[in-house]
Structure formats: C-alpha cells, structure tokens
Design a protein around this motif. Sequence first.
Motif, PDB file in Angstrom:
ATOM      1  N   CYS A 131     -11.112  42.292  81.779  1.00 56.15           N
ATOM      2  CA  CYS A 131     -10.082  42.971  80.804  1.00 56.15           C
ATOM      3  C   CYS A 131     -10.574  43.708  79.537  1.00 56.15           C
ATOM      4  O   CYS A 131     -10.979  43.062  78.546  1.00 56.15           O
ATOM      5  CB  CYS A 131      -8.960  42.188  80.698  1.00 56.15           C
ATOM      6  SG  CYS A 131      -7.744  43.030  79.988  1.00 56.15           S
ATOM      7  N   ALA A 137      -8.199  48.215  82.997  1.00 51.41           N
ATOM      8  CA  ALA A 137      -6.628  47.977  82.871  1.00 51.41           C
ATOM      9  C   ALA A 137      -6.061  48.672  84.152  1.00 51.41           C
ATOM     10  O   ALA A 137      -4.962  48.044  84.515  1.00 51.41           O
ATOM     11  CB  ALA A 137      -6.373  48.762  81.315  1.00 51.41           C
ATOM     12  N   LEU A 140      -6.452  46.308  86.938  1.00 54.63           N
ATOM     13  CA  LEU A 140      -5.715  45.388  86.805  1.00 54.63           C
ATOM     14  C   LEU A 140      -4.263  45.259  87.443  1.00 54.63           C
ATOM     15  O   LEU A 140      -3.566  44.550  87.724  1.00 54.63           O
ATOM     16  CB  LEU A 140      -5.815  44.713  85.225  1.00 54.63           C
ATOM     17  CG  LEU A 140      -5.052  43.350  85.078  1.00 54.63           C
ATOM     18  CD1 LEU A 140      -5.592  42.152  85.903  1.00 54.63           C
ATOM     19  CD2 LEU A 140      -5.444  43.047  83.791  1.00 54.63           C
TER      20      LEU A 140
END
Length: 452
Positions: A131, A137, A140
């Motif tokens: 991250c 991002a 994720l």
Amino acid sequence: MKVIVIGCTHAGTSAVKTILNDNPSIEVAVFERNDNISFLSCGIALYVGGVVKDPTGLFYSNPEELASMGATVKMEHNVKEIDTVAKKVVVENILTGEVFEESYDKLVNTTGSWPIIPPIPGIDHKNILLCKNYNQANDLIAKSKDAKKITIVGGGYIGIELVEAFAESGKEVTLIDGLDRILNKYLDKEFTDVLEADLRERGIKLALNQSVNGFNANEAGEVVSVSTAQGEYETDLVVMCVGFRPNNDLLKGRVDMLPNGAIIVDDYMRTSNPDIYAAGDSCAVNYNPNGGHAYIPLATNAVRMGTLVGKNIIEPKVRYRGTQSTSGLYLFGFNIGSTGVTTSGAPHFDLDVRSVLVKDNYRPEFMPTTEEVLMQLVYEVGTNRIVGGQLMSKYDVTQSANTLSLAIQNKMTIEDLAYVDFFFQPHFDRPWNYLNILAQAAVEQERKLAGK
C-alpha cells in the motif's frame, strides 16, 4: 544550468516547481518511472474506505503542469545508473526499452521510499498486497471487494487507517504487529491503551506482540491464512504495512548515508557531493528534538525539503529548519496529534526525559457541551526543554500539535509554554488554555522534585 530530477512524487514535484518558478532559465529534466506524479498516499485509506470518491483529487500536480512551466518530463523512464564523476545518468525508457545517457550540472535525488517486504515464507502468494502508490491503491480496492476477512500486518499510521477503512466497510479485520502496542512510534501507552480498547470493542482482532512467520495458500496460490507463533488467522486478503526503506541504490557508496541507506543532507539540501541534492523519503531529516539525524518518511517533510532544493539550487539561500515529525490522525472519532519524541522512544534518540500526563476539558463545564482532552508533554531532564507532546480527544485538538511542534523547534521550555499568551473565549477554551495547564503541570512536577 541543467538540472536532472530523479523521481517525482512529493519532493520531486516541489523541487521542480520551485526551481522553475524562481529560476525559469534553468533547464530541468525529470525522469519518473511511474505513470503519474504527486499522488497523496496518505489518502489511500480514505480512497479505500469510499470517503474519497474521485481519486483525481489525490493528485495535486501532473506532468502537463510541470511541462507548462518549462520542464522536460519523461514518464515511465527508469534511471539505471548515475556517474557522479562524469556527471551523467543512464536512463531506460520502460515502454520501448531504449537506453540513453543524459548529462547534468546538478542532480536532484528524490527517489522516495518503498515498502519493506520481509522475507517471510509465502510472501509471494496471491492477494498479499502493498500500500504505497496509486496503482497499488486501485489493486487493493478491486481485490478487497469480495474479501470478507482482511489482515493488516503493521500497526503504524497506514495500517491503522486501513483497519478503520475496512472495518467501516463491514469487513472482519485482524491487525498483526510484532510490537506490543499500535502506533508505538507516535504515542505512549496511556494513549494506545485507549485506542486498542476501542478497536477491540468494535470487533477488530488485535494480534499484538506477534511476528508473522508464514503465509498459507490454497491450491490456486491464494492466501488463506497468516501464521504466527501464537496462532493462525484465516484471511482472504493481506496488506503489508511494516514500514518503508529509502530508495537509494543508485547513490550507494557515493554520498554519505545513515546505516539504513537514507541520504544525509546539510541545511541547504546538499549531499556530501556538492552537485547532488536530495529530499523526501530518500533522506534522513534533521531532527530537532535531539539535534541529530533520523529517518522519518512523511509527505510534509518531503514537500518542505523539495521546496528548499529549489530555493537553494544555485546558491545556499534558505536554511532547513529541521523537523519534529509532527503528525495527526483521525481514528473512529478520536482526533490525535503528536510531535517530537515519546517517553518510550526518547532513549533511541539519546534523550533523558520526563513527562506529565493531564486530562482536562478543552472548554469550561458551564458550556452546553465540552470534551475531555488527554495530553502529555515530554521534556528534557536538566534543561526542561520541550521535546515532545501528544494530544487526543473527541474534540479536534490536532492543531495544538502544531503549536507544540513550534515550541520544540524554537527550543521553548516548560515554563515558556506554561505562561505563554493564549486567548480565552468560553466557546473555544478555558481561562488557561489546556496547553498552559499541561505545561504548568510539568513546572509543578519539577518544583516538587527539586523539593521547593
């Protein structure tokens, strides 16, 4: 003069804009190996949690803006080698494979940092993510949609913010950390005890004082559990947030560095090579609480240092004031601010300290509402110089961390803060501001210790 800037997130972007704003005749070439610049990684948890709907707001500049100012911007270009004697770099165009050389008069190293990836068995299994940047991002967010159980490894700011984001999204969250407290670099135990109790009440599983010794996968290679010496934790997704290391392989052995590889700079952002400047997460900061160097990767440090590179690129003009590592955090309704050293961390910086802990309301009890503030002041034994402070409340007291930061930078004592002039108005504070009250408690503690 020709300046080459390697890396263009916070420090690089600030350096380029300041160089060209102050000296438009300078030739600036920028090499960035990603496909974007200036991404605010501190907003990832807000993006993941859906608070930030449009991620474009997490970028405060772009290649086009830098080009409009006069920079030659080469995105997805990786600098492979720096020849500090011939003053040239070897660059690869990642998209085409073309390799070429470019000369410089001065070089700006703003290569940033990268997440630490521990050599744990199974670390390469699917759905174990990092991250740090924009692409990570997005990955994720995509992979967390179908995940029911998510494990965060690392209880620092990024890890804790992701814990909140996923818990608020209805996920079953486990937080694993090798230390016995969350946020141990920023807060002392009196504060983290409160936060940990709140996290547990919300159903978040805390596996503290436990080191990950393995990741287990199914036949498809997807992670299904995380193992520690104390147990095994089922999971659909793991996010590694165990810290950062500076990206300085290009300059290893060519400029002075800390043992961890962070570049040491002077008060004008110059490295030990006068033609090479550095800023941001690739650098050590000048740490005011102890007057030494420390590795503290923060966007605020990067922006300031990058700006100073621009101010000083021709000649030393604007001195670096150093940093106190001041930071703020919002966590499940708690507003938290910290600056300088904690009592637990002070020995690491060779500081002999004492502290006082005070609870008080931020404004008078006769007002319709008020909130309690938990606050601590850390000061040096012998000099009574303020070297750290922490505040936490359901009321937003985080700007007071900036006040304490200024006190540290200006070497104020507990007596200075105890009687400094703050305004009084019942809507906002007490006749004695809570920072006055905190410092007065420290003064009283010293009076009693001195037997006066």
